[in-house]
Design a protein around this motif. Structure first.
Motif, PDB file in Angstrom:
ATOM      1  N   HIS A 169      -7.341 -48.546  41.959  1.00 16.86           N
ATOM      2  CA  HIS A 169      -7.203 -48.656  43.413  1.00 16.86           C
ATOM      3  C   HIS A 169      -7.620 -50.069  43.787  1.00 16.86           C
ATOM      4  O   HIS A 169      -8.764 -50.482  43.552  1.00 16.86           O
ATOM      5  CB  HIS A 169      -8.074 -47.639  44.143  1.00 16.86           C
ATOM      6  N   SER A 184      -2.972 -47.882  45.570  1.00 22.25           N
ATOM      7  CA  SER A 184      -3.242 -47.293  44.260  1.00 22.25           C
ATOM      8  C   SER A 184      -2.073 -47.635  43.346  1.00 22.25           C
ATOM      9  O   SER A 184      -0.914 -47.481  43.733  1.00 22.25           O
ATOM     10  CB  SER A 184      -3.401 -45.779  44.375  1.00 22.25           C
ATOM     11  N   TYR A 213       3.784 -47.710  39.134  1.00 21.59           N
ATOM     12  CA  TYR A 213       3.856 -46.861  40.327  1.00 21.59           C
ATOM     13  C   TYR A 213       2.920 -47.420  41.389  1.00 21.59           C
ATOM     14  O   TYR A 213       1.782 -47.812  41.101  1.00 21.59           O
ATOM     15  CB  TYR A 213       3.447 -45.420  39.997  1.00 21.59           C
ATOM     16  N   SER A 215       1.361 -46.675  45.404  1.00 24.55           N
ATOM     17  CA  SER A 215       1.203 -45.690  46.479  1.00 24.55           C
ATOM     18  C   SER A 215       1.756 -46.195  47.803  1.00 24.55           C
ATOM     19  O   SER A 215       1.996 -45.419  48.721  1.00 24.55           O
ATOM     20  CB  SER A 215      -0.271 -45.327  46.647  1.00 24.55           C
ATOM     21  N   ARG A 216       1.980 -47.510  47.891  1.00 26.35           N
ATOM     22  CA  ARG A 216       2.557 -48.096  49.098  1.00 26.35           C
ATOM     23  C   ARG A 216       3.145 -49.461  48.750  1.00 26.35           C
ATOM     24  O   ARG A 216       2.824 -50.053  47.727  1.00 26.35           O
ATOM     25  CB  ARG A 216       1.518 -48.261  50.209  1.00 26.35           C
ATOM     26  N   LYS A 221       3.907 -47.156  53.709  1.00 25.97           N
ATOM     27  CA  LYS A 221       3.155 -46.295  52.819  1.00 25.97           C
ATOM     28  C   LYS A 221       4.026 -45.470  51.879  1.00 25.97           C
ATOM     29  O   LYS A 221       3.574 -44.504  51.299  1.00 25.97           O
ATOM     30  CB  LYS A 221       2.262 -45.371  53.642  1.00 25.97           C
ATOM     31  N   ASP A 223       5.947 -44.233  48.583  1.00 25.19           N
ATOM     32  CA  ASP A 223       5.725 -44.394  47.154  1.00 25.19           C
ATOM     33  C   ASP A 223       6.832 -45.247  46.555  1.00 25.19           C
ATOM     34  O   ASP A 223       8.006 -45.089  46.896  1.00 25.19           O
ATOM     35  CB  ASP A 223       5.704 -43.028  46.461  1.00 25.19           C
TER      36      ASP A 223
END
Length: 375
Positions: A169, A184, A213, A215-216, A221, A223
């Motif tokens: 994170h 993240s 990957y 998260s934002r 925001k 994926d």
């Protein structure tokens, strides 16, 4: 002061002609059971008493400035290690004003807690790296879990596998700003290679994939998932010659000299990632991946001698540069930065190191670092 063998240090009482009195304490400790380290505290009620200060002496105000440092290492087992470093100071220029040598070595020391476990062919680590001083811009990693493996031979074949994976994170903090952009991210890079020798030349073609990957993204925001394929080859060989030289000139103990030359050429092609970097928060090198088609040239020269049946490196000189075959968003085709790295260690207690980087596109020396070490 000396409390006992595993707890001792220094007390500081300093007077600065134009600034006033300062005091501090250093503690070197060894807990025996939970590791060892050192802690330092230093403060001054600073007042500007210079002749150029237009404020009358009776109206001059004192300002408290200080720093706290803590370094700790705990080798829990031969494979498990914990390292803690903590740096807090009252303002951005405190170390520069009062501890310039420390500041010169590391202008922006990071605070972090690192826990690691070493496997025979891999390292697993957990890192926590917060921002301690508000006046600093820090990429916070709270936390980052990373697994790094070395090239592992697959069975009894000439195939090798390498992996680097991380889950973290990340929060990009800006100096003196409370706003925080957090994301993240999970990233994994897998590479398979094949090693063979032809006419005393080692060839190692490789193929891999990097998947990430988020998260934002930069705009919102949602994926996001990014994939990038890469391939290439390493080509290297080694030449050496032994010179029957024996000398103790200037107490440099030389018992024969072995000159080793190791040229290395790497070709690397990175396919354009499935996600353009403009859609991502740019936090570190992983986020800025782009199409790449380069050749790296590396030439290592090494001079070795023997001392008490032990091989010693006297001189190491590494020259390297990249050649871009085609243009991408950030770099033009042609030769890129030329670098050199030199290590000269004539004595066990003395060493000379030097590094430099020259920008062949803009025709200027980007940096030059020279260090002398005496132990």
């Amino acid at each position: 002061y000396y409390l006992k063998e595993n707890a001792k240090g220094l007390l500081h009482f300093d007077w600065y002609q134009n600034r006033g009195w300062a005091e501090g304490i250093d503690l070197n400790y060894d807990t025996k059971a939970f590791g060892l380290g050192n802690a330092k505290y230093y403060r001054i009620d600073e007042i500007n008493n210079s002749k150029n200060n237009p404020i009358p002496p009776e109206d001059r105000k004192r300002k408290e400035r200080s720093k706290i440092e803590l370094r700790h290492r705990w080798d829990m087992t031969s494979r498990d290690h914990l390292v803690l470093e903590y740096f807090r100071q009252s303002d951005v220029n405190f170390r520069k004003d009062y501890f310039f040598r420390e500041y010169e070595k590391d202008t922006n020391p990071k605070s972090f807690l690192l826990l690691s476990h070493v496997y025979p062919n891999a390292t697993l680590s957990l890192l926590g790296q917060p921002r301690v001083n508000k006046f600093e811009s820090v990429l916070e990693k709270i936390p980052e879990l990373k697994l790094e493996t070395v090239n592992q031979k697959i069975g009894q074949t000439s195939w090798y596998y390498k992996n680097t994976s991380s889950a973290s994170h990340l929060v990009n903090t800006t100096a003196n700003v409370d706003a925080r952009n957090g994301v993240s991210r999970t990233d994994t890079s897998n590479q398979i290679s094949y090693l063979f020798r032809f006419f005393d030349v080692d060839f190692s073609p490789f193929l891999g994939s990097q998947d990430t990957y988020y998260s934002r993204g930069a705009a919102g925001k949602e994926d996001l998932f990014r994939n990038m394929l890469f391939s290439g080859a390493d080509i290297s060989t080694k030449f050496f010659k032994v010179f029957d030289v024996h000398s103790n000139f200037m107490n440099v103990d030389i018992n024969k000299l072995r000159h080793i030359v190791t040229p290395l050429v790497q070709y690397r092609y990175q396919h354009k990632p499935t996600l353009d970097k403009s859609r991502l928060l740019q936090l570190d090198d992983i986020d800025s991946l782009d199409k790449k088609n380069t050749v790296t040239f590396n030439l290592e020269n090494k001079l070795q001698t023997k001392r008490k049946d032990t091989v010693v490196d006297l001189v190491i000189l590494i020259l390297s540069t990249d050649y871009n075959i085609e243009r991408n968003v950030s770099t033009a085709p042609g030769f890129q930065n030329a670098k050199y790295h030199l290590e000269f260690k004539p004595y066990p207690w003395w060493q000379f190191d030097s590094e430099a980087e020259y920008d062949t596109q803009q025709k200027f020396l980007k940096n030059l670092t020279t260090d002398f070490w005496a132990n």
